[in-house]
Scaffold this motif. Structure first.
Motif, PDB file in Angstrom:
ATOM      1  N   GLY A  26      -2.572 -12.841  -7.497  1.00  0.00           N
ATOM      2  CA  GLY A  26      -2.305 -11.472  -7.072  1.00  0.00           C
ATOM      3  C   GLY A  26      -2.750 -11.243  -5.644  1.00  0.00           C
ATOM      4  N   ILE A  27      -1.866 -10.676  -4.832  1.00  0.00           N
ATOM      5  CA  ILE A  27      -2.145 -10.435  -3.415  1.00  0.00           C
ATOM      6  C   ILE A  27      -1.772  -8.991  -3.126  1.00  0.00           C
ATOM      7  CG2 ILE A  27      -1.605 -11.136  -1.040  1.00  0.00           C
ATOM      8  CD1 ILE A  27      -0.684 -13.869  -2.322  1.00  0.00           C
ATOM      9  N   GLY A  28      -2.743  -8.169  -2.750  1.00  0.00           N
ATOM     10  CA  GLY A  28      -2.466  -6.752  -2.601  1.00  0.00           C
ATOM     11  C   GLY A  28      -3.143  -6.138  -1.403  1.00  0.00           C
ATOM     12  N   HIS A  29      -2.584  -5.014  -0.971  1.00  0.00           N
ATOM     13  CA  HIS A  29      -3.085  -4.303   0.207  1.00  0.00           C
ATOM     14  C   HIS A  29      -3.383  -2.850  -0.138  1.00  0.00           C
ATOM     15  CE1 HIS A  29      -2.109  -1.768   3.888  1.00  0.00           C
ATOM     16  NE2 HIS A  29      -3.211  -2.404   4.223  1.00  0.00           N
ATOM     17  N   SER A  30      -4.568  -2.373   0.253  1.00  0.00           N
ATOM     18  CA  SER A  30      -4.949  -0.963   0.156  1.00  0.00           C
ATOM     19  C   SER A  30      -4.832  -0.497  -1.301  1.00  0.00           C
ATOM     20  CB  SER A  30      -4.087  -0.154   1.127  1.00  0.00           C
ATOM     21  OG  SER A  30      -4.665   1.088   1.423  1.00  0.00           O
ATOM     22  N   ALA A  31      -4.113   0.595  -1.566  1.00  0.00           N
ATOM     23  CA  ALA A  31      -3.987   1.063  -2.944  1.00  0.00           C
ATOM     24  C   ALA A  31      -3.271   0.045  -3.828  1.00  0.00           C
ATOM     25  CB  ALA A  31      -3.257   2.406  -2.984  1.00  0.00           C
ATOM     26  N   GLY A  32      -2.395  -0.778  -3.237  1.00  0.00           N
ATOM     27  CA  GLY A  32      -1.761  -1.849  -3.999  1.00  0.00           C
ATOM     28  C   GLY A  32      -2.752  -2.919  -4.421  1.00  0.00           C
ATOM     29  N   ALA A  33      -3.782  -3.131  -3.622  1.00  0.00           N
ATOM     30  CA  ALA A  33      -4.858  -4.045  -4.015  1.00  0.00           C
ATOM     31  C   ALA A  33      -5.623  -3.470  -5.195  1.00  0.00           C
ATOM     32  CB  ALA A  33      -5.785  -4.289  -2.831  1.00  0.00           C
ATOM     33  N   THR A  34      -5.816  -2.159  -5.188  1.00  0.00           N
ATOM     34  CA  THR A  34      -6.470  -1.492  -6.320  1.00  0.00           C
ATOM     35  C   THR A  34      -5.661  -1.673  -7.599  1.00  0.00           C
ATOM     36  OG1 THR A  34      -7.277   0.148  -4.743  1.00  0.00           O
ATOM     37  CG2 THR A  34      -7.507   0.673  -7.077  1.00  0.00           C
ATOM     38  N   ASP A  35      -4.334  -1.565  -7.484  1.00  0.00           N
ATOM     39  CA  ASP A  35      -3.471  -1.789  -8.655  1.00  0.00           C
ATOM     40  C   ASP A  35      -3.786  -3.124  -9.314  1.00  0.00           C
ATOM     41  OD1 ASP A  35      -2.280   0.473  -7.595  1.00  0.00           O
ATOM     42  OD2 ASP A  35      -0.382  -0.499  -7.107  1.00  0.00           O
ATOM     43  N   LEU A  36      -3.917  -4.160  -8.496  1.00  0.00           N
ATOM     44  CA  LEU A  36      -4.169  -5.503  -9.026  1.00  0.00           C
ATOM     45  C   LEU A  36      -5.552  -5.607  -9.654  1.00  0.00           C
ATOM     46  CD1 LEU A  36      -2.579  -7.598  -6.148  1.00  0.00           C
ATOM     47  CD2 LEU A  36      -1.765  -7.489  -8.511  1.00  0.00           C
ATOM     48  N   LEU A  37      -6.562  -5.033  -8.998  1.00  0.00           N
ATOM     49  CA  LEU A  37      -7.916  -5.091  -9.547  1.00  0.00           C
ATOM     50  C   LEU A  37      -7.977  -4.426 -10.920  1.00  0.00           C
ATOM     51  CD1 LEU A  37      -9.971  -4.219  -6.342  1.00  0.00           C
ATOM     52  CD2 LEU A  37      -9.828  -6.458  -7.442  1.00  0.00           C
ATOM     53  N   GLY A  75       0.808  -1.210   0.000  1.00  0.00           N
ATOM     54  CA  GLY A  75       0.000   0.000   0.000  1.00  0.00           C
ATOM     55  C   GLY A  75       0.844   1.263   0.000  1.00  0.00           C
ATOM     56  N   THR A  76       0.170   2.399   0.041  1.00  0.00           N
ATOM     57  CA  THR A  76       0.820   3.704  -0.053  1.00  0.00           C
ATOM     58  C   THR A  76       1.793   3.942   1.101  1.00  0.00           C
ATOM     59  OG1 THR A  76      -1.133   4.601  -1.142  1.00  0.00           O
ATOM     60  CG2 THR A  76       0.411   6.189  -0.196  1.00  0.00           C
ATOM     61  N   GLY A  77       3.006   4.353   0.730  1.00  0.00           N
ATOM     62  CA  GLY A  77       4.017   4.723   1.709  1.00  0.00           C
ATOM     63  C   GLY A  77       4.981   3.624   2.085  1.00  0.00           C
ATOM     64  N   PHE A  78       4.725   2.395   1.661  1.00  0.00           N
ATOM     65  CA  PHE A  78       5.525   1.268   2.125  1.00  0.00           C
ATOM     66  C   PHE A  78       6.482   0.771   1.035  1.00  0.00           C
ATOM     67  CE2 PHE A  78       1.552   0.689   4.847  1.00  0.00           C
ATOM     68  CZ  PHE A  78       2.051   1.501   5.847  1.00  0.00           C
ATOM     69  N   VAL A  79       7.013  -0.439   1.197  1.00  0.00           N
ATOM     70  CA  VAL A  79       7.963  -1.020   0.246  1.00  0.00           C
ATOM     71  C   VAL A  79       7.709  -2.520   0.152  1.00  0.00           C
ATOM     72  CG1 VAL A  79       9.855   0.646   0.409  1.00  0.00           C
ATOM     73  CG2 VAL A  79       9.652  -1.142   2.135  1.00  0.00           C
ATOM     74  N   ALA A  80       8.307  -3.142  -0.852  1.00  0.00           N
ATOM     75  CA  ALA A  80       8.102  -4.574  -1.075  1.00  0.00           C
ATOM     76  C   ALA A  80       8.471  -5.404   0.147  1.00  0.00           C
ATOM     77  CB  ALA A  80       8.920  -5.022  -2.288  1.00  0.00           C
ATOM     78  N   GLU A  81       9.488  -4.979   0.874  1.00  0.00           N
ATOM     79  CA  GLU A  81      10.001  -5.784   1.983  1.00  0.00           C
ATOM     80  C   GLU A  81       9.017  -5.943   3.134  1.00  0.00           C
ATOM     81  OE1 GLU A  81      13.633  -4.582  -0.271  1.00  0.00           O
ATOM     82  OE2 GLU A  81      11.784  -3.584   0.365  1.00  0.00           O
ATOM     83  N   VAL A  82       7.962  -5.108   3.202  1.00  0.00           N
ATOM     84  CA  VAL A  82       7.014  -5.264   4.309  1.00  0.00           C
ATOM     85  C   VAL A  82       6.225  -6.568   4.192  1.00  0.00           C
ATOM     86  CG1 VAL A  82       6.805  -2.779   4.652  1.00  0.00           C
ATOM     87  CG2 VAL A  82       5.119  -3.963   3.224  1.00  0.00           C
ATOM     88  N   TRP A  83       6.327  -7.243   3.048  1.00  0.00           N
ATOM     89  CA  TRP A  83       5.688  -8.547   2.855  1.00  0.00           C
ATOM     90  C   TRP A  83       6.555  -9.703   3.353  1.00  0.00           C
ATOM     91  CZ3 TRP A  83       0.749  -8.824   1.523  1.00  0.00           C
ATOM     92  CH2 TRP A  83       0.167  -7.813   0.747  1.00  0.00           C
ATOM     93  N   GLU A  84       7.701  -9.426   3.933  1.00  0.00           N
ATOM     94  CA  GLU A  84       8.708 -10.457   4.186  1.00  0.00           C
ATOM     95  C   GLU A  84       8.140 -11.700   4.867  1.00  0.00           C
ATOM     96  OE1 GLU A  84      12.829 -10.941   6.767  1.00  0.00           O
ATOM     97  OE2 GLU A  84      12.371  -9.018   5.864  1.00  0.00           O
ATOM     98  N   GLU A  85       7.384 -11.513   5.948  1.00  0.00           N
ATOM     99  CA  GLU A  85       6.907 -12.686   6.687  1.00  0.00           C
ATOM    100  C   GLU A  85       5.888 -13.492   5.887  1.00  0.00           C
ATOM    101  OE1 GLU A  85       6.841 -11.860  11.289  1.00  0.00           O
ATOM    102  OE2 GLU A  85       6.296 -10.024  10.218  1.00  0.00           O
TER     103      GLU A  85
END
Length: 293
Positions: free
Chosen positions: A95-106, A34-44
């Motif tokens: 596709g697995i997305g969060h917030s605005a990143g989820a919108t990107d996928l949709l 989502g907005t403000g973050f980076v790819a690495e926040v998905w690490e776990e």
């Protein structure tokens, strides 16, 4: 522990920074933050999914090590996702997305019909194009958009960032692993040893305006128009999730999305807030796997 492989897609002046967990040959999963973050926040989440999938994650434009252009409309982000999928020649993408990143996928699902096998989207930013309002943002929303410009951008060290963010309401419920990953990769180290946000306050403010417009049902978009009607043409199964501890605006946007997407089911994460993948990553992994069955 599976460490991600780092690479970039596209020319240096328009590159999209990427991570890959696991080896090729498995079905692909693409994670979009989502907005403000980076790819690495998905690490776990990514580390667990890598036993079953070749897991990719990207830094959205304006974030992390990706390019920092001037345009941050919804279709710009969706076209970046499409560019990644085409460059990697991915098929049957989860596709697995969060917030605005989820919108990107949709939105990317309409741009690349037949390429996604399913979408797992957590509290996407969505407006209902059938119920738009005239006018612009109200004073409160404009204050929030402009307020992002006053966000502190530089700190003495990464440790100082971590200590500051650990007590922030936004990050208070994040796992230590997720927060440290964000601090490590969401900031760049300056020559004097200080650290600075990769997604600058000015960039975040530019991203937030269309998001707040969509929330308020007044989004007009750029010259290409409003893209949200395309959600009615998504050709794969969609699992849309909300979180019990997040805000009413996210539940309202989820309701809008459910009314637009043809093949959609829903799930509520109990005991979690908006950043569910960084708060309860094990619950997200379990839900992602269950949806794939």
């Amino acid at each position: 522990m599976i460490n991600p492989h780092r690479f970039s897609i596209g020319p240096a002046d328009a590159g999209i920074a990427m991570l890959r967990w696991g080896e090729s040959g498995k079905p692909p999963a693409l994670l979009v933050h989502g907005t403000g973050f980076v790819a690495e926040v998905w690490e776990e989440v990514a580390r667990e999914l890598a036993s079953t999938y070749t897991v990719y994650a990207l830094d959205r434009r304006g974030h992390g090590a990706s390019h920092k252009p001037d345009a941050y409309h919804f279709l710009d982000f969706a076209e970046d996702v499409s560019r990644v999928i085409d460059a990697l020649d991915l098929r049957d993408v989860y596709g697995i997305g969060h917030s605005a990143g989820a919108t990107d996928l949709l939105l990317a699902a309409k741009l690349l019909p037949g390429r996604f096998t399913r979408l797992f989207v957590m509290e996407p930013t969505v407006m209902d194009p059938r119920a738009t309002h005239s006018g612009g943002l109200d004073d409160d929303s404009m204050a929030r958009v402009h307020g992002a410009r006053r966000r502190r951008a530089e700190f003495d060290s990464a440790d100082a960032v971590f200590e500051r963010y650990r007590t922030s309401p936004t990050f208070a419920d994040w796992t230590e692993t997720s927060l440290r990953a964000y601090v490590r990769h969401g900031f760049v180290t300056l020559d004097d040893g200080r650290v600075r946000l990769c997604c600058t306050p000015e960039i975040e403010s530019a991203m937030l305006r269309p998001i707040y417009e969509a929330m308020a049902q007044v989004y007009v978009g750029d010259a290409r128009g409003n893209p949200f009607a395309s959600l009615a043409e998504i050709d794969c199964e969609v699992r849309l999730t909300t979180a019990a501890n997040s805000g009413p605006v996210y539940w309202e946007m989820a309701r809008r999305a459910v009314s637009l997407i043809p093949r959609v089911s829903t799930l509520v994460f109990e005991g979690a807030g908006h950043c569910v993948a960084q708060e309860v990553p094990a619950a997200v992994v379990k839900a992602v796997r269950e949806f794939a069955k």
